[in-house]
Design a protein around this motif. Sequence first.
Motif, mmCIF file in Angstrom:
data_model
loop_
_atom_site.group_PDB
_atom_site.id
_atom_site.type_symbol
_atom_site.label_atom_id
_atom_site.label_comp_id
_atom_site.label_asym_id
_atom_site.label_seq_id
_atom_site.Cartn_x
_atom_site.Cartn_y
_atom_site.Cartn_z
ATOM 1 N N UNK A 58 90.065 66.215 118.257
ATOM 2 C CA UNK A 58 89.112 66.036 117.161
ATOM 3 C C UNK A 58 87.582 66.150 117.533
ATOM 4 N N UNK A 59 87.261 66.688 118.553
ATOM 5 C CA UNK A 59 85.835 66.837 119.281
ATOM 6 C C UNK A 59 85.590 68.408 119.168
ATOM 7 N N UNK A 60 84.403 68.565 118.825
ATOM 8 C CA UNK A 60 83.879 70.061 118.546
ATOM 9 C C UNK A 60 82.253 70.074 119.187
ATOM 10 N N UNK A 61 82.170 71.033 119.938
ATOM 11 C CA UNK A 61 80.886 71.517 120.563
ATOM 12 C C UNK A 61 79.953 71.738 119.454
ATOM 13 N N UNK A 62 78.746 71.078 119.346
ATOM 14 C CA UNK A 62 77.749 71.388 118.338
ATOM 15 C C UNK A 62 76.406 71.434 119.191
ATOM 16 N N UNK A 63 75.846 72.624 118.662
ATOM 17 C CA UNK A 63 74.465 72.889 119.548
ATOM 18 C C UNK A 63 73.496 72.564 118.610
ATOM 19 N N UNK A 65 69.216 71.243 118.140
ATOM 20 C CA UNK A 65 67.867 71.808 118.576
ATOM 21 C C UNK A 65 66.695 70.620 118.401
ATOM 22 N N UNK A 66 66.091 70.299 119.368
ATOM 23 C CA UNK A 66 65.193 69.184 119.277
ATOM 24 C C UNK A 66 63.878 69.699 119.973
ATOM 25 N N UNK A 67 62.597 69.804 119.121
ATOM 26 C CA UNK A 67 61.677 70.357 119.498
ATOM 27 C C UNK A 67 61.621 71.665 120.595
ATOM 28 N N UNK A 68 62.593 72.533 119.762
ATOM 29 C CA UNK A 68 62.830 73.922 120.321
ATOM 30 C C UNK A 68 63.585 74.037 121.353
ATOM 31 N N UNK A 69 64.297 72.980 121.673
ATOM 32 C CA UNK A 69 65.319 73.224 122.875
ATOM 33 C C UNK A 69 66.405 72.714 122.562
ATOM 34 N N UNK A 70 67.365 73.690 122.739
ATOM 35 C CA UNK A 70 68.931 73.468 122.175
ATOM 36 C C UNK A 70 69.855 72.590 123.420
ATOM 37 N N UNK A 71 70.297 71.858 122.818
ATOM 38 C CA UNK A 71 71.397 70.910 123.695
ATOM 39 C C UNK A 71 72.774 70.845 123.175
ATOM 40 N N UNK A 72 73.652 71.296 123.940
ATOM 41 C CA UNK A 72 75.169 71.406 123.478
ATOM 42 C C UNK A 72 75.748 69.654 123.540
ATOM 43 N N UNK A 73 76.103 69.409 122.471
ATOM 44 C CA UNK A 73 76.659 68.019 122.254
ATOM 45 C C UNK A 73 78.097 67.734 121.788
ATOM 46 N N UNK A 74 79.144 67.145 122.301
ATOM 47 C CA UNK A 74 80.451 67.307 122.150
ATOM 48 C C UNK A 74 80.582 65.992 121.181
ATOM 49 N N UNK A 75 80.773 66.099 119.871
ATOM 50 C CA UNK A 75 81.042 65.172 118.883
ATOM 51 C C UNK A 75 82.105 65.223 118.131
ATOM 52 N N UNK A 76 82.656 64.138 117.783
ATOM 53 C CA UNK A 76 83.882 64.052 116.893
ATOM 54 C C UNK A 76 83.598 64.656 115.514
ATOM 55 N N UNK A 77 84.635 65.378 115.114
ATOM 56 C CA UNK A 77 84.399 66.356 113.820
ATOM 57 C C UNK A 77 83.833 65.239 112.718
ATOM 58 N N UNK A 78 84.550 64.171 112.567
ATOM 59 C CA UNK A 78 84.148 63.179 111.463
ATOM 60 C C UNK A 78 82.655 62.661 111.667
ATOM 61 N N UNK A 79 82.081 62.996 112.850
ATOM 62 C CA UNK A 79 80.622 62.406 112.831
ATOM 63 C C UNK A 79 79.334 63.554 112.835
#
Length: 153
Positions: A58-63, A65-79
């Motif tokens: 139930x993990x999804x990659x979410x991009x 963006x903080x202050x113009x820089x994009x970071x890929x984050x792996x996050x539980x779907x429910x969060x």
Amino acid sequence: MTDNQSKTIEKQPKNHQIKDNPVQNSGLQPQKAASTESTASSAASQPTTKTVKTSEPQIKKVDIAIAGVTYPIFCPVHEQEELRSAVSYINNYALDLKRDAPSLSQESLLVLCCLDLYEKIHTTQRNDEDRMQQDKQSEALLNKIMKDAHSIL
């Protein structure tokens, strides 16, 4: 694009099941077990189907963006909604800091942002502790007043 932009930050659930056994959590192994059991009665295969659904990642990659820089984050779907809310708050906060100090590097900006946010959290925790202490004192005083009132009556 700098090295900092290509780094991956992972936010994983409290149980490290996905990290420990990717084959099992990809759903391949449980599906194989389900197809083996398909020769058994349909009642016996139904619990296996339920197990497959609960063991799927139930993990999804979410991009983000903080202050113009994009970071890929792996996050539980429910969060994901909570993550997006946090990103929005932190991004606005970081952009405000960047307006005040435009020459800061991205790393320095994020460090300053973290320190400022920690100070806010710490102040809030202290205020909560102070309120709890005041509530205890108020309750003790109220109990004393009620006890004194009952003794007079």
